[in-house]
Structures are given as structure tokens and as C-alpha cells.
Design an enzyme around this catalytic site. Structure first.
Site, PDB file in Angstrom:
ATOM      1  CD  GLU A   5      -2.491   1.433   2.657  1.00 62.69           C
ATOM      2  OE1 GLU A   5      -3.468   0.699   2.840  1.00 62.69           O
ATOM      3  OE2 GLU A   5      -2.097   2.261   3.500  1.00 62.69           O
ATOM      4  CG  ASP A  62     -11.600   6.853   9.675  1.00 65.17           C
ATOM      5  OD1 ASP A  62     -12.184   5.794   9.980  1.00 65.17           O
ATOM      6  OD2 ASP A  62     -10.361   6.969   9.611  1.00 65.17           O
TER       7      ASP A  62
HETATM    8  P1  FAD Z   1     -18.008  -0.143   6.807  1.00 61.53           P
HETATM    9  O1  FAD Z   1     -17.814  -1.497   6.302  1.00 61.53           O
HETATM   10  O2  FAD Z   1     -19.150   0.662   6.285  1.00 61.53           O
HETATM   11  O3  FAD Z   1     -18.115  -0.228   8.398  1.00 61.53           O
HETATM   12  C1  FAD Z   1     -18.049   0.975   9.195  1.00 61.53           C
HETATM   13  C2  FAD Z   1     -18.766   0.735  10.517  1.00 61.53           C
HETATM   14  O4  FAD Z   1     -20.178   0.648  10.281  1.00 61.53           O
HETATM   15  C3  FAD Z   1     -18.374  -0.559  11.223  1.00 61.53           C
HETATM   16  O5  FAD Z   1     -18.397  -0.308  12.604  1.00 61.53           O
HETATM   17  C4  FAD Z   1     -19.496  -1.534  10.826  1.00 61.53           C
HETATM   18  O6  FAD Z   1     -19.681  -2.569  11.799  1.00 61.53           O
HETATM   19  C5  FAD Z   1     -20.695  -0.580  10.759  1.00 61.53           C
HETATM   20  N1  FAD Z   1     -21.730  -1.004   9.823  1.00 61.53           N
HETATM   21  C6  FAD Z   1     -21.557  -1.480   8.568  1.00 61.53           C
HETATM   22  N2  FAD Z   1     -22.758  -1.699   7.988  1.00 61.53           N
HETATM   23  C7  FAD Z   1     -23.689  -1.349   8.891  1.00 61.53           C
HETATM   24  C8  FAD Z   1     -25.114  -1.342   8.889  1.00 61.53           C
HETATM   25  N3  FAD Z   1     -25.808  -1.734   7.820  1.00 61.53           N
HETATM   26  N4  FAD Z   1     -25.769  -0.908  10.009  1.00 61.53           N
HETATM   27  C9  FAD Z   1     -25.080  -0.499  11.096  1.00 61.53           C
HETATM   28  N5  FAD Z   1     -23.720  -0.481  11.153  1.00 61.53           N
HETATM   29  C10 FAD Z   1     -23.047  -0.900  10.065  1.00 61.53           C
HETATM   30  N6  FAD Z   1      -9.643   5.354   4.987  1.00 61.53           N
HETATM   31  C11 FAD Z   1      -9.452   6.367   4.111  1.00 61.53           C
HETATM   32  O7  FAD Z   1      -9.943   7.492   4.328  1.00 61.53           O
HETATM   33  N7  FAD Z   1      -8.742   6.189   2.942  1.00 61.53           N
HETATM   34  C12 FAD Z   1      -8.183   4.991   2.639  1.00 61.53           C
HETATM   35  O8  FAD Z   1      -7.543   4.854   1.591  1.00 61.53           O
HETATM   36  C13 FAD Z   1      -8.343   3.889   3.551  1.00 61.53           C
HETATM   37  N8  FAD Z   1      -7.817   2.679   3.286  1.00 61.53           N
HETATM   38  C14 FAD Z   1      -8.055   1.623   4.156  1.00 61.53           C
HETATM   39  C15 FAD Z   1      -7.531   0.351   3.831  1.00 61.53           C
HETATM   40  C16 FAD Z   1      -7.741  -0.730   4.681  1.00 61.53           C
HETATM   41  C17 FAD Z   1      -7.202  -2.098   4.314  1.00 61.53           C
HETATM   42  C18 FAD Z   1      -8.482  -0.549   5.888  1.00 61.53           C
HETATM   43  C19 FAD Z   1      -8.690  -1.697   6.839  1.00 61.53           C
HETATM   44  C20 FAD Z   1      -8.981   0.710   6.217  1.00 61.53           C
HETATM   45  C21 FAD Z   1      -8.790   1.810   5.345  1.00 61.53           C
HETATM   46  N9  FAD Z   1      -9.284   3.088   5.621  1.00 61.53           N
HETATM   47  C22 FAD Z   1      -9.100   4.123   4.744  1.00 61.53           C
HETATM   48  C23 FAD Z   1     -10.021   3.334   6.889  1.00 61.53           C
HETATM   49  C24 FAD Z   1     -11.554   3.134   6.728  1.00 61.53           C
HETATM   50  O9  FAD Z   1     -12.051   4.108   5.850  1.00 61.53           O
HETATM   51  C25 FAD Z   1     -12.171   3.272   8.103  1.00 61.53           C
HETATM   52  O10 FAD Z   1     -11.815   2.184   8.917  1.00 61.53           O
HETATM   53  C26 FAD Z   1     -13.686   3.508   8.126  1.00 61.53           C
HETATM   54  O11 FAD Z   1     -14.027   4.017   9.428  1.00 61.53           O
HETATM   55  C27 FAD Z   1     -14.536   2.270   7.883  1.00 61.53           C
HETATM   56  O12 FAD Z   1     -14.539   1.910   6.567  1.00 61.53           O
HETATM   57  P2  FAD Z   1     -15.226   0.508   6.100  1.00 61.53           P
HETATM   58  O13 FAD Z   1     -15.199   0.512   4.645  1.00 61.53           O
HETATM   59  O14 FAD Z   1     -14.642  -0.607   6.848  1.00 61.53           O
HETATM   60  O15 FAD Z   1     -16.723   0.782   6.633  1.00 61.53           O
END
Ligand code: FAD
Length: 297
Positions: free
Chosen positions: A17, A110
Site C-alpha cells: 500500500e 472515517d
Molecule cells: P463499513 O464497512 O461501512 O463499516 C463501518 C462501521 O459501520 C463498522 O463499525 C461496521 O460494523 C458498521 N456497519 C456497517 N454496515 C452497517 C449497517 N448496515 N448498520 C449499522 N452499522 C453498520 N480510509 C481512508 O480514508 N482512505 C483509505 O484509503 C483507507 N484505506 C483503508 C484500507 C484498509 C485495508 C483498511 C482496513 C482501512 C482503510 N481506511 C481508509 C479506513 C476506513 O475508511 C475506516 O476504517 C472507516 O471508518 C470504515 O470503513 P469501512 O469501509 O470498513 O466501513
């Protein structure tokens, strides 16, 4: 090439990454990083996406395009959605397609700390699953998503987080990449519980070599990963000796990776922090192990 095909090969996937240079720096500074990562022969390179940034200045698309079209390496473009309208997202999807980028890490992003930010916002996407649904319904991309061995920080209950993950995967995720962790037992427990929920998708393990105490404290505050005692001991002992800390951080990451590969994980995603020399030391240290796994499968 669709990255999901990599996971049907015998070899564990090894990927990196990187992040785009900050606003003050020219895009050209990224070439040196990619030059030095390219010689390590990664299966792909992912490019992070700055949350809430302007689409016009967004460098993720440009860097993913450079990786694909100038280096002939498959890129994985990160894409966050919680501060974006459908129009914004459609613009990025079009641009990625125009540049032959076929793989997206679909993320919520986030939540901004800004008090005026409304969540959920009716004009924006709420969860990564909404973005995945939108991409699936409109375009043909290979889709990766994030997962959290210690549960996502907003959802400190792993069972609920796993149910949300299952929902996300079922919409159409091709593979998962984990958040960083420093104790492999969290991953093994998470994987067992994910498989028990019938999440069959390949999972690539995200590993961050730690070479700066302040940086890791900042990251851990954001993502909630736990720091084991032996890790804290290393950080405290060498915090004022950058070379010793680097050696110790790399050795720690290699020990984690050797254990994970020996336990049969599908792949290792190295959070390089744009430091190819560190990625090189890790890749060199695991070379024979990767080859041995390839031969034995
Ligand atoms: P989601 O899968 O939507 O989950 C977020 C939260 O919502 C979780 O607590 C989940 O349990 C909850 N949730 C999901 N669906 C529901 C529902 N239907 N009802 C209620 N709650 C629900 N951030 C950046 O800004 N830029 C990046 O390039 C970036 N790269 C990343 C790469 C990796 C490998 C990882 C692990 C993280 C990265 N992040 C990045 C951070 C990420 O954006 C944050 O962790 C963010 O807060 C959550 O994203 P997610 O896609 O996991 O969210």
C-alpha cells in the site's frame, strides 16, 4: 486484470500500500517510491484515498493509472464514500475505467470530526456496503473491502461487526484486506469466526512495520488496534534510536508474517508508508518461505 484471480494461484499474494504525496508535493515524488517497489515484483500496489478531498486534486486516480499504464503492475484504487455524492463517485468510477484500473477497495471512510457533518447524510453513502451495491449495479470492477480482526473502532463488538461484514461481502466483495494488528491471535480468532458465518472470500492480511513510535501511537488511536506488551517494550526501548527501532520494527513484522504464512493465509498486504527500503527488507526476509509454500501447494 481482476485481482481476485490472484487468489486462485498457489503462491501467497504479496502486495503493497502507498499513499499519494501531500498537497504541497508534486505528484512526481511518487515515481521514486514506485520505482523502488516495482523491482520487488509485488502482485499489486494499492493507493489510498484521502477522505473529503477535492475530486479535481485527487491523486489516487492518477497514481493508480501510473502504476497500471507506466509500470504494468496491477493497481488497487482505494475509494471512500461517506463524504461523497453519487455524482462524485460516478466521476471517479468513470475516470478509473478510462485509465484501465479494474480494482477498487470500496470503503466507507472515517467520519469527519467536523460538527457540521451530518451522518447519515441523505445525499451521501452511509456504509461501504452502499458503495459496493452502487458499483455492482453500475460498473464491472473487482471489489475488495476492509475487515477488522479486533472489530471496527465504532463497533467494539466483534459479533455485530462480523454480521455487518457478512452483509457487505454478500453484496459482492471479491476479497478482503484486514486492518493492521500486532498480535496474530486476533486474526486467527477473527478468521475462524468469519468462516463460521460462511464468509468464504479470500482474506489478505494487512501488516504494518513500525519504525516510528509517535506515528504508530497516532494510527492506533485512530483504528483501535491493541499493542502487545512485547511490542510496547521494543517501542519504549528504542524510541530515541531510529536505526535500532527500524531493525526491531522490521523484525517484529517479519515474525508476524512468517507465522501467518506458515498458518496458510492467502496473502500479505504491507502498509509500506511509502518506504520501499523497509518493504525490501521484509520481502527479502520471506523470499524462501514464499517459494517453499509455492512449491508445497
Ligand atoms: P463499513 O464497512 O461501512 O463499516 C463501518 C462501521 O459501520 C463498522 O463499525 C461496521 O460494523 C458498521 N456497519 C456497517 N454496515 C452497517 C449497517 N448496515 N448498520 C449499522 N452499522 C453498520 N480510509 C481512508 O480514508 N482512505 C483509505 O484509503 C483507507 N484505506 C483503508 C484500507 C484498509 C485495508 C483498511 C482496513 C482501512 C482503510 N481506511 C481508509 C479506513 C476506513 O475508511 C475506516 O476504517 C472507516 O471508518 C470504515 O470503513 P469501512 O469501509 O470498513 O466501513
Amino acid at each position: 486484470m481482476s485481482l481476485k484471480n490472484l487468489f486462485s494461484s498457489k503462491k501467497p499474494v504479496i502486495s503493497f500500500e502507498i499513499f499519494p504525496p501531500n498537497k504541497a508535493s508534486s505528484i512526481n515524488t511518487i515515481y521514486k517510491t514506485i520505482d523502488n517497489l516495482a523491482v520487488l515484483n509485488p502482485d499489486y500496489i494499492s493507493v489510498t484515498y484521502g477522505a473529503g478531498g477535492s475530486l479535481v486534486d485527487n491523486k489516487t486516480i492518477e497514481i493508480a493509472s501510473i502504476i497500471k499504464n507506466q509500470y504494468n503492475i496491477e493497481p488497487l484504487a482505494h475509494l471512500t464514500c461517506v463524504t461523497s455524492t453519487k455524482k462524485d463517485i460516478n466521476y471517479v468510477l468513470e475516470k478509473l475505467q478510462e485509465n484501465n484500473v479494474e480494482n477498487i477497495l470500496a470503503l466507507r471512510g472515517d467520519l469527519p470530526e467536523d460538527d457540521s457533518f451530518e451522518f447519515p447524510n441523505p445525499l451521501h453513502f452511509t456504509y461501504a456496503s452502499d458503495l459496493i451495491n452502487h458499483i455492482k449495479n453500475n460498473k464491472d470492477f473487482c471489489i475488495a473491502a476492509a475487515c477488522y480482526p479486533e472489530a471496527h473502532i465504532d463497533c467494539k463488538d466483534l459479533n455485530t461487526d462480523l454480521k455487518n461484514l457478512k452483509n457487505k461481502v454478500d453484496i459482492g466483495v471479491d476479497f478482503l484486506i484486514t486492518q493492521l494488528f500486532f498480535d496474530n491471535k486476533f486474526y486467527y480468532d477473527f478468521e475462524k469466526r468469519a468462516r463460521a458465518l460462511d464468509i468464504k472470500t479470500p482474506i489478505e492480511v494487512g501488516i504494518m512495520p513500525v519504525v516510528n513510535k509517535k506515528q504508530i501511537e497516532r494510527i492506533v488511536k485512530l483504528c483501535g488496534a491493541s499493542l502487545p506488551e512485547k511490542f510496547i517494550k521494543i517501542m519504549n526501548k528504542y524510541e530515541n534510536n531510529p536505526e535500532a527501532l527500524k531493525d526491531a520494527g522490521i523484525a517484529y513484522a517479519v515474525e508476524q508474517i512468517v507465522d501467518l504464512l506458515s498458518s496458510g493465509v492467502s496473502g500479505i498486504h504491507i502498509y509500506t508508508m511509502n518506504k520501499p527500503d523497509i518493504a525490501k527488507r521484509i520481502v527479502d526476509s520471506i523470499y524462501s518461505i514464499v517459494k517453499a509454500i509455492e512449491r508445497s501447494n
